[in-house]
Design a protein around this motif. Sequence first.
Motif, PDB file in Angstrom:
ATOM      1  N   HIS A 163       0.949  -1.249   0.050  1.00 19.37           N
ATOM      2  CA  HIS A 163       0.068  -0.040   0.009  1.00 19.37           C
ATOM      3  C   HIS A 163       0.776   1.170  -0.267  1.00 19.37           C
ATOM      4  CE1 HIS A 163      -3.521   2.413   0.934  1.00 19.37           C
ATOM      5  NE2 HIS A 163      -2.852   3.022   1.851  1.00 19.37           N
TER       6      HIS A 163
ATOM      7  N   GLY B  86      -9.624  -3.965   5.223  1.00 14.13           N
ATOM      8  CA  GLY B  86      -8.741  -2.955   4.604  1.00 14.13           C
ATOM      9  C   GLY B  86      -7.219  -3.351   4.998  1.00 14.13           C
TER      10      GLY B  86
ATOM     11  N   PRO C  38     -11.666   8.750   0.045  1.00 15.28           N
ATOM     12  CA  PRO C  38     -10.547   8.932  -0.021  1.00 15.28           C
ATOM     13  C   PRO C  38      -9.767  10.195   0.707  1.00 15.28           C
ATOM     14  CG  PRO C  38     -11.130   8.222  -2.015  1.00 15.28           C
ATOM     15  CD  PRO C  38     -12.349   8.551  -1.162  1.00 15.28           C
TER      16      PRO C  38
ATOM     17  N   LYS D 118      -6.457  11.570   6.715  1.00 14.33           N
ATOM     18  CA  LYS D 118      -7.245  10.208   7.625  1.00 14.33           C
ATOM     19  C   LYS D 118      -6.492   8.685   7.378  1.00 14.33           C
ATOM     20  CE  LYS D 118     -12.200   8.353   8.149  1.00 14.33           C
ATOM     21  NZ  LYS D 118     -13.396   8.526   7.802  1.00 14.33           N
ATOM     22  N   ALA D 119      -5.950   8.824   6.276  1.00 11.12           N
ATOM     23  CA  ALA D 119      -5.155   7.414   5.968  1.00 11.12           C
ATOM     24  C   ALA D 119      -4.091   7.303   6.950  1.00 11.12           C
ATOM     25  CB  ALA D 119      -4.832   7.396   4.547  1.00 11.12           C
ATOM     26  N   TYR D 120      -3.346   8.355   6.858  1.00 12.74           N
ATOM     27  CA  TYR D 120      -2.293   8.380   7.927  1.00 12.74           C
ATOM     28  C   TYR D 120      -2.495   8.311   9.407  1.00 12.74           C
ATOM     29  CZ  TYR D 120       1.015  10.283   3.898  1.00 12.74           C
ATOM     30  OH  TYR D 120       1.592  10.341   2.988  1.00 12.74           O
TER      31      TYR D 120
ATOM     32  N   ARG E  98      -5.301   6.669  10.559  1.00 15.15           N
ATOM     33  CA  ARG E  98      -5.524   5.323  10.527  1.00 15.15           C
ATOM     34  C   ARG E  98      -4.278   4.185  10.480  1.00 15.15           C
ATOM     35  NH1 ARG E  98     -10.636   2.656   8.724  1.00 15.15           N
ATOM     36  NH2 ARG E  98     -12.404   4.118   8.971  1.00 15.15           N
ATOM     37  N   GLU E  99      -3.495   4.536   9.789  1.00 16.86           N
ATOM     38  CA  GLU E  99      -2.213   3.825   9.742  1.00 16.86           C
ATOM     39  C   GLU E  99      -1.513   3.833  10.973  1.00 16.86           C
ATOM     40  OE1 GLU E  99       1.957   3.359   6.876  1.00 16.86           O
ATOM     41  OE2 GLU E  99       0.304   4.681   6.550  1.00 16.86           O
TER      42      GLU E  99
ATOM     43  N   ILE F 191      -7.149   0.501   6.622  1.00 16.08           N
ATOM     44  CA  ILE F 191      -7.541   1.630   5.796  1.00 16.08           C
ATOM     45  C   ILE F 191      -8.247   0.672   4.757  1.00 16.08           C
ATOM     46  CG2 ILE F 191      -6.574   3.304   4.122  1.00 16.08           C
ATOM     47  CD1 ILE F 191      -3.873   3.245   5.557  1.00 16.08           C
TER      48      ILE F 191
ATOM     49  N   ARG G 212     -10.767   0.652   1.171  1.00 17.76           N
ATOM     50  CA  ARG G 212     -10.673   0.835  -0.354  1.00 17.76           C
ATOM     51  C   ARG G 212     -11.408   2.012  -0.597  1.00 17.76           C
ATOM     52  NH1 ARG G 212     -12.426  -2.985  -4.699  1.00 17.76           N
ATOM     53  NH2 ARG G 212     -12.572  -0.832  -5.684  1.00 17.76           N
TER      54      ARG G 212
END
Length: 318
Positions: free
Chosen positions: A154, A180, A252, A256-258, A260-261, A267, A269
């Motif tokens: 990813h 995810g 997307p 927010k993705a950072y 969550r990681e 994360i 899709r």
Amino acid sequence: MTSAYASTLLTRTFRRSNHLASRTFLRNGLQCPKCGQGLAVQTRSIHSPADDPSFTSIVDNPPNLVRSGRKHGPGLIILALIPLTAFALGTWQVQRLDWKTKLIAKLEDRLVRSPLPLPPNINPEAIAEFDYRRVFATGHFRHDQEMLIGPRLHDGNNGYMVITPLERGDEGTTILVNRGWIPKSLKRQADRKEGLPTEEVTVEGLLREPWKKNMFTPDNKPELGEFYFPDVEQMAKLTGSQPVWIEETMEPDLLKAYDREAKGIPIGRAAEVNLRNNHAQYIFTWYALAAATSVMLWMVVKKPPTGVARRVRQNKEW
């Protein structure tokens, strides 16, 4: 003309006539009328190839005429098959492009529709008619039956896909949810407590057909907890779930993705069709190859012969 000059001329003419007569007699096997020994002396110096008993003339053993410079072997047939094959493959890719374009349009039409509640019992054979259909379901995650599929990349980072059964209390059924991606460093559940909700949740995602295994992908080893591809039937039997696969979606958002990681929250899709459609490139490649090899074939066939067009091959017995 003086008498001395005339006498000299007659003498030379006489001597020359005698010499020619002597040679004529020798060729015919006759003795010289003067000495009678000319045959024995002169026959040793005159020899004809026809006197050899093993002599073979060109009449007895004629030469073979061989055409050279324009002969084509099996390579020409192979060269002729290349443009035909390339043209056929290009035409096949045109048909594939039409099929893939219509398929993507049909799936994208399903994405714009409002999500449907997932019914309690689902016929697995009917899932193909609802592939990429947005649905939602409510229940509790069974984190004790969590499965990690990997390795998966990813944004260039190695990690795993988190598959967790969702137990639906009211319906009394369980489905499989692809929550995810998580990084490899957070593989252990103890390192991602925030990503393991215990309360009732509502999952919104895409209803998907079972995945097809790639020939290069190794087999899963469920007894060791190692999964390399999502075998829906196998995972459903292992967890007592329905063979229903839901891929959780999210908007997307890079920030927010950072977040969550960092917290170990999977994360999800994006709600989009991710089917590859490279058939236009394949069409150009195959048709270009057909055109190039057709030109090569024409050049080979029309190429003028070099050197002599015909030659004589001598007989091996000469």
